[in-house]
Each structure stands twice: as structure tokens, then as C-alpha cells.
Design an enzyme around this catalytic site. Structure first.
Site, PDB file in Angstrom:
ATOM      1  N   ASP A  11      47.840  22.503  32.819  1.00 36.74           N
ATOM      2  CA  ASP A  11      46.998  23.044  31.741  1.00 36.74           C
ATOM      3  C   ASP A  11      45.778  22.137  31.600  1.00 36.74           C
ATOM      4  OD1 ASP A  11      46.295  24.582  29.408  1.00 36.74           O
ATOM      5  OD2 ASP A  11      46.975  22.903  28.187  1.00 36.74           O
ATOM      6  N   SER A  12      44.822  22.605  30.814  1.00 39.25           N
ATOM      7  CA  SER A  12      43.638  21.793  30.544  1.00 39.25           C
ATOM      8  C   SER A  12      43.971  20.540  29.734  1.00 39.25           C
ATOM      9  CB  SER A  12      42.622  22.629  29.760  1.00 39.25           C
ATOM     10  OG  SER A  12      43.238  23.166  28.612  1.00 39.25           O
ATOM     11  N   TYR A  43      38.941  23.832  28.702  1.00 40.44           N
ATOM     12  CA  TYR A  43      38.535  24.739  29.783  1.00 40.44           C
ATOM     13  C   TYR A  43      37.919  26.027  29.215  1.00 40.44           C
ATOM     14  CZ  TYR A  43      41.143  22.387  33.635  1.00 40.44           C
ATOM     15  OH  TYR A  43      41.595  21.516  34.592  1.00 40.44           O
ATOM     16  N   GLY A  44      38.307  26.349  27.996  1.00 42.75           N
ATOM     17  CA  GLY A  44      37.978  27.660  27.426  1.00 42.75           C
ATOM     18  C   GLY A  44      36.498  27.973  27.324  1.00 42.75           C
ATOM     19  N   CYS A  74      47.761  27.443  31.613  1.00 41.06           N
ATOM     20  CA  CYS A  74      46.520  27.654  30.869  1.00 41.06           C
ATOM     21  C   CYS A  74      46.010  29.089  31.079  1.00 41.06           C
ATOM     22  CB  CYS A  74      45.502  26.648  31.385  1.00 41.06           C
ATOM     23  SG  CYS A  74      43.896  26.763  30.626  1.00 41.06           S
ATOM     24  N   ASN A  75      45.747  29.786  29.992  1.00 40.25           N
ATOM     25  CA  ASN A  75      45.213  31.155  30.112  1.00 40.25           C
ATOM     26  C   ASN A  75      43.835  31.150  30.753  1.00 40.25           C
ATOM     27  OD1 ASN A  75      46.503  33.692  28.504  1.00 40.25           O
ATOM     28  ND2 ASN A  75      47.303  31.750  27.788  1.00 40.25           N
ATOM     29  N   GLU A 155      44.515  21.622  17.121  1.00 41.67           N
ATOM     30  CA  GLU A 155      44.569  20.230  17.592  1.00 41.67           C
ATOM     31  C   GLU A 155      44.397  19.239  16.446  1.00 41.67           C
ATOM     32  OE1 GLU A 155      41.929  19.946  20.951  1.00 41.67           O
ATOM     33  OE2 GLU A 155      43.485  20.744  22.270  1.00 41.67           O
ATOM     34  N   CYS A 187      46.585  32.231  24.555  1.00 47.71           N
ATOM     35  CA  CYS A 187      46.120  30.837  24.676  1.00 47.71           C
ATOM     36  C   CYS A 187      47.318  29.925  24.447  1.00 47.71           C
ATOM     37  CB  CYS A 187      45.045  30.565  23.623  1.00 47.71           C
ATOM     38  SG  CYS A 187      44.492  28.858  23.569  1.00 47.71           S
ATOM     39  N   THR A 188      47.331  28.816  25.190  1.00 49.59           N
ATOM     40  CA  THR A 188      48.452  27.873  25.100  1.00 49.59           C
ATOM     41  C   THR A 188      48.752  27.412  23.676  1.00 49.59           C
ATOM     42  OG1 THR A 188      46.771  26.203  25.590  1.00 49.59           O
ATOM     43  CG2 THR A 188      48.241  26.849  27.388  1.00 49.59           C
ATOM     44  N   HIS A 189      47.701  27.301  22.866  1.00 46.91           N
ATOM     45  CA  HIS A 189      47.873  26.707  21.533  1.00 46.91           C
ATOM     46  C   HIS A 189      48.442  27.678  20.494  1.00 46.91           C
ATOM     47  CE1 HIS A 189      45.323  23.798  23.425  1.00 46.91           C
ATOM     48  NE2 HIS A 189      45.093  23.109  22.326  1.00 46.91           N
TER      49      HIS A 189
HETATM   50  N1  DGL Z   1      44.664  25.837  27.579  1.00 50.33           N
HETATM   51  C1  DGL Z   1      43.562  26.677  27.157  1.00 50.33           C
HETATM   52  C2  DGL Z   1      43.967  28.160  27.309  1.00 50.33           C
HETATM   53  O1  DGL Z   1      45.126  28.510  27.278  1.00 50.33           O
HETATM   54  C3  DGL Z   1      43.132  26.386  25.744  1.00 50.33           C
HETATM   55  C4  DGL Z   1      42.453  25.052  25.573  1.00 50.33           C
HETATM   56  C5  DGL Z   1      41.173  24.921  26.381  1.00 50.33           C
HETATM   57  O2  DGL Z   1      40.189  25.622  26.084  1.00 50.33           O
HETATM   58  O3  DGL Z   1      41.189  24.125  27.300  1.00 50.33           O
HETATM   59  O4  DGL Z   1      43.108  28.988  27.452  1.00 50.33           O
END
Ligand code: DGL
Length: 268
Positions: A11-12, A43-44, A74-75, A155, A187-189
Site C-alpha cells: 500500500d502507499s 498515492y491518491g 491500495c485502491n 490519519e 479506499c484502504t482507510h
Molecule cells: N491507500 C490509498 C487508497 O486506497 C489511500 C491513501 C493514499 O492516497 O495514498 O487509495
């Protein structure tokens, strides 16, 4: 591919630990190697080309560690880099993303319905969910909304406060998400705000937590390829490309328990 080898998850940053958590819950005997690209998050908001470059570097690390499967938790990376990663990894490991399992779930359960999607700008902007769903069932309608404030809010731990309800409400009341029958937390979060989202809809809309669906798909795919193990021999590893006390603290938020991080730079 050797079934004794680990499952690689990347993941990011720390958010993908929600997916790692769901995997370790469902497959407690598998060894996980998690890579969080904390040096390059988020990454988003990045371009597809940049996310692809980071993703390939991470795959090199996971392949060097002998991973039998690479799960893109990561999405945003799933949206931007899945095809490239699959071609790059070839037959060295299986590759799973977090989008296709959810698409399968939608196709099986929501024909002729309208579904909502929330995610980062990269995930929503890529249009990948719409594209994949329409390929399989053109009767499903998707309303997608980028919700970029949610990642920093979570976060910072603000998802526990009332202020988060106002932000969630502002996003979910968007016209784009009107009359939906289910909402994808893309999204992961977002598993961390699942309860608040469910409450907003007074339980009238199914809130789809992709981490659980993805963990179930991973189990199925490993089973089909005779790659499931019964007893692990090594502990999980959690690698990050940059390390700070706040990253370590965030592991507790996303994994349920705090886990020790090991620094593994992508570039020297
Ligand atoms: N992990 C990213 C996602 O699932 C979210 C956090 C990011 O933007 O890096 O899209």
C-alpha cells in the site's frame, strides 16, 4: 510458486493494514510481508505514471522475498498499476487487486441497481470501477465521488470525533450518491468510518467494506492454486520506505495492534 512462501501485501502507507488485518484474520497461518510506501504517500493525488513506478519497485522487493502472491491493497495503485504489475510479475507470483473482487460482488448482487463509490481522486478519476462493472453488467449504475478529505481526517484520528460526521454527511449528501442501494468504501482507510457511514444511511444502504471481500478472494485463489498452508514457520514482516513514530503509531489504528516497522528504502 511455493506454498510455504509468504503473501506480499502493499500500500502507499499504513492504510493497507486494514486489508492485511482482514487477511491475517481469515488466514492466520499464512506469513505476511507488508510493504507500506510511507516515503511516497499519499498515492491518491498522484499521477498514474508515478504510482506505476513506485509499484514496480515495491514488487521487486516482494518478489525478492519470494512472495507467492502480491496483493495490491491500495485502491489507487490497483486503479493505476494493476495491469502493468501483472505483466511485470508474470508467472513469478499471483497478483490480486482490491477492485476486481468488489466488481464480482456487485455483479452477483446488484444487477439493475445504482451503487455509490467513494475513494481518492486517483481511484475515482480512473473510472476503473465503472469500466469493469459495465463490461460484466451494463444494467448496474455507478455514482462515483472523490472524497479526498477523508484520508487525512482518519490519519489524524478525527474519525472518532463529531466533526467527522459533518464531513461524512457533506460528502454522502452529494447528488452523485442519490438513490444508491450500496456504497463501496473504495479506499484502504475507509473501513475505519464504516460505522459512521452505516449510521448516516440508517442501515438502508449496504456499506461494502472491500477488505473483507478481498481477503475472501485471496483465500479462494490460494486454494484453487494449492497454495494454502496449514502451519506457518516465520513471523509477519512489516516494511516501510520511511519511518517516523507517527507511522508506527498508525499501525495500531489500521491493524488493530501496533506492529514494529522495518525501514526498507526503495531508492538509496
Ligand atoms: N491507500 C490509498 C487508497 O486506497 C489511500 C491513501 C493514499 O492516497 O495514498 O487509495
Amino acid at each position: 510458486m511455493n506454498k510455504q512462501h509468504p503473501i506480499g501485501i502493499f500500500d502507499s502507507g499504513m492504510g493497507g493494514l486494514t486489508v492485511a488485518h482482514a487477511v491475517s484474520h481469515l488466514l492466520p497461518e499464512e506469513q505476511l510481508i507488508y510493504f507500506g510506501d510511507s516515503a511516497h504517500l499519499p498515492y491518491g493525488d498522484k499521477s498514474a505514471a508515478t504510482i506505476q513506478a513506485y509499484s514496480i519497485k515495491i514488487c521487486d522487493v516482494l518478489l525478492q522475498k519470494g512472495c507467492k502472491v502480491i496483493l495490491i491493497a491500495c485502491n489507487s495503485a490497483s486503479a493505476a498499476a494493476y495491469e502493468l504489475i501483472k505483466a511485470y510479475v508474470g508467472s513469478k507470483a499471483l497478483v490480486i487487486n482490491v477492485i476486481d473482487p468488489v466488481v464480482e460482488y456487485l455483479v452477483s448482487n446488484f444487477s439493475k441497481k445504482k451503487i455509490g463509490l467513494i475513494g481518492t481522486k486517483q481511484t475515482v478519476g480512473s473510472g476503473v470501477y465503472e469500466y469493469q462493472v459495465k463490461l460484466k453488467d451494463s444494467s448496474i449504475q455507478i455514482g462515483s465521488l472523490a472524497t479526498p478529505l477523508l484520508v487525512p481526517m482518519i490519519e489524524e484520528g478525527f474519525h472518532r470525533n463529531e466533526i467527522s460526521e459533518a464531513i461524512i454527511e457533506e460528502y454522502l449528501s452529494s447528488e452523485t450518491l442519490e438513490a444508491i442501494e450500496a456504497l463501496i468504501l473504495g479506499c484502504t482507510h475507509y473501513p475505519l468510518i464504516k460505522q459512521k457511514v452505516t449510521k448516516y444511511y440508517a442501515e438502508n444502504v449496504e456499506v461494502i467494506d472491500s477488505s473483507e471481500i478481498v481477503a475472501a478472494t485471496l483465500k479462494k485463489v490460494l486454494g484453487e492454486n494449492d497454495l494454502l498452508i496449514k502451519k506457518r514457520s516465520k513471523p509477519n514482516e512489516f516494511l516501510v520506505s520511511d519511518i517516523t513514530p507517527s507511522f508506527e503509531a498508525a499501525t495500531g489504528l489500521f491493524f488493530g495492534t501496533k506492529v514494529p516497522l522495518t525501514l526498507h528504502k526503495l531508492w538509496e
